[in-house]
Design a protein around this motif. Structure first.
Motif, short mmCIF file in Angstrom:
data_model
loop_
_atom_site.label_atom_id
_atom_site.label_comp_id
_atom_site.label_asym_id
_atom_site.label_seq_id
_atom_site.Cartn_x
_atom_site.Cartn_y
_atom_site.Cartn_z
N THR A 91 72.48 59.13 5.37
CA THR A 91 72.51 60.50 4.83
C THR A 91 73.58 61.32 5.53
O THR A 91 74.32 62.08 4.90
CB THR A 91 71.12 61.17 5.01
OG1 THR A 91 70.14 60.35 4.40
CG2 THR A 91 71.08 62.55 4.39
N LEU A 92 73.67 61.15 6.85
CA LEU A 92 74.67 61.88 7.63
C LEU A 92 76.09 61.50 7.16
O LEU A 92 76.94 62.37 6.96
CB LEU A 92 74.48 61.52 9.11
CG LEU A 92 75.07 62.43 10.18
CD1 LEU A 92 74.73 63.89 9.96
CD2 LEU A 92 74.55 62.00 11.54
N LYS A 94 76.98 60.34 4.23
CA LYS A 94 77.19 60.91 2.88
C LYS A 94 77.57 62.39 2.99
O LYS A 94 78.49 62.87 2.31
CB LYS A 94 75.90 60.74 2.07
CG LYS A 94 75.90 61.44 0.73
CD LYS A 94 74.51 61.38 0.09
CE LYS A 94 74.31 62.46 -0.95
NZ LYS A 94 73.84 63.74 -0.45
N THR A 95 76.87 63.11 3.88
CA THR A 95 77.12 64.55 4.04
C THR A 95 78.55 64.79 4.56
O THR A 95 79.21 65.74 4.14
CB THR A 95 76.08 65.16 5.01
OG1 THR A 95 74.79 64.76 4.57
CG2 THR A 95 76.14 66.67 5.03
N GLU A 98 81.16 64.14 1.89
CA GLU A 98 81.22 65.30 0.96
C GLU A 98 82.25 66.33 1.45
O GLU A 98 82.89 66.99 0.64
CB GLU A 98 79.85 65.98 0.87
CG GLU A 98 78.84 65.23 0.02
CD GLU A 98 77.43 65.80 0.16
OE1 GLU A 98 76.53 65.29 -0.55
OE2 GLU A 98 77.19 66.72 0.98
N GLU B 64 75.98 71.42 -4.07
CA GLU B 64 76.11 70.39 -3.01
C GLU B 64 75.22 70.74 -1.82
O GLU B 64 74.49 69.88 -1.29
CB GLU B 64 77.58 70.31 -2.57
CG GLU B 64 77.82 69.35 -1.41
CD GLU B 64 79.23 69.45 -0.86
OE1 GLU B 64 80.19 69.53 -1.65
OE2 GLU B 64 79.37 69.46 0.39
N ASP B 68 71.90 68.97 -0.21
CA ASP B 68 71.86 68.60 1.22
C ASP B 68 70.53 69.03 1.86
O ASP B 68 69.99 68.31 2.71
CB ASP B 68 73.01 69.28 1.99
CG ASP B 68 74.36 68.64 1.71
OD1 ASP B 68 74.40 67.50 1.18
OD2 ASP B 68 75.40 69.27 2.01
N ASP B 71 68.10 66.52 1.05
CA ASP B 71 68.36 65.31 1.85
C ASP B 71 67.84 65.47 3.29
O ASP B 71 67.39 64.49 3.90
CB ASP B 71 69.86 65.00 1.89
CG ASP B 71 70.34 64.35 0.61
OD1 ASP B 71 69.48 63.87 -0.17
OD2 ASP B 71 71.56 64.32 0.37
N MET B 75 65.50 63.00 5.74
CA MET B 75 65.81 62.59 7.12
C MET B 75 64.65 62.88 8.07
O MET B 75 64.38 62.14 9.00
CB MET B 75 67.05 63.33 7.65
CG MET B 75 68.37 62.81 7.13
SD MET B 75 69.75 63.70 7.89
CE MET B 75 69.84 62.92 9.50
#
Lengths: 160, 109
Positions: A91-92, A94-95, A98, B64, B68, B71, B75
């Motif tokens: 996830t990190l 992907k962020t 971006e 976006e 996040d 997301d 996590m």
């Protein structure tokens, strides 16, 4: 069947006594990867919260973050019993990717940073990040790093 | 401008049919939650709506960033207690339904 029961009993005894771990151990390299990345990105994002990020220097810094996060993700993937951390690092990553996409899809023209009419440019060096985006994105990244860092720290407590 | 009501007034015409009260309740309850992570999700949602209302974010950037936030919930998810997981999931679903799927399509360009 008898042997399976014996193996299960031995495994249960080892698990209870703490000799078998169901998640990976605390890893100082993982911890350092995360804190290094967070520190580097903090400096970059603090700067672009005051002034639009643009030019080769900003692009090179963002490329460096993408590379570091890809390396950190691959490092975690190589370890066993590490699903939670792998998912967090994915996830990190992907962020952070971006951020690069956003930089490429904007254009710095005159003194403003705007979305390109034609989408992502082949020459990303003319891209930019707006101040508003940097303020908001850093809030996301800071939280994401803190979650991953505390997860790694919690492994110390778990195996004491 | 100070609260989410004012930010929504800036973003939407009065006549637009949108579940304003539902979003206001979602953000207010999240912000008042005593669990730090859920409170943080509420704070981020309000902050990003504010930045969009002030014109500091485009719709695309806003989308976006809200994705996040959802997301971040994934996590943090495994670290939450069962009760907090259910609450965090409700907030994340609310963000997806009310902000990403609904508000974004109605915001003035």
């Amino acid at each position: 069947m008898k042997y399976i029961k014996i193996y299960i009993s031995i495994f249960m005894m080892l698990a209870i006594s703490g000799c078998v771990h169901l998640v990976s151990y605390y890893d100082s390299v993982s911890y350092k990867n995360l804190t290094d990345m967070k520190g580097e990105m903090k400096v970059f994002f603090q700067s672009c919260q005051k002034e639009v990020a643009k030019g080769e220097y900003a692009l090179s810094a963002i490329d460096g973050f993408v590379l570091s996060s890809a390396k950190a993700y691959e490092y975690e993937k190589g370890k066993g019993l590490n699903d939670d951390t792998i998912s967090q690092l994915k996830t990190l990553e992907k962020t952070i990717v971006e951020v690069k996409s956003r930089y490429s899809s904007n254009v710095y023209s005159g003194s403003t940073c705007e979305a390109r009419a034609e989408g992502v440019a082949p020459d990303a060096s003319t891209g930019c990040l707006t101040i508003g985006y940097c303020i908001a994105k850093w809030k996301i990244l800071e939280t994401a790093f803190d979650i991953a860092i505390t997860t790694e720290q919690s492994k110390i407590e778990e195996f004491k | 401008m100070s609260g989410i009501s004012e930010f929504l007034d800036t973003l939407l015409d009065e006549t637009v049919d949108f579940a304003r009260d539902e979003l206001k309740v979602l953000v207010k309850e999240a912000k008042n939650d005593n669990r730090v992570f859920i409170k943080h999700m509420g704070d981020l949602t309000e902050e990003f709506i504010k930045l969009r209302a002030l014109g500091q974010l485009t719709n695309d950037e806003f989308e976006e960033l809200m994705e996040d936030v959802v997301d971040l919930n994934k996590m943090q998810f495994h670290k939450l207690s069962v009760q907090a997981k259910a609450r965090a999931e409700r907030v994340a679903n609310g963000i997806r339904d009310l902000v990403i799927n609904s508000l974004l399509s109605l915001i003035k360009a």
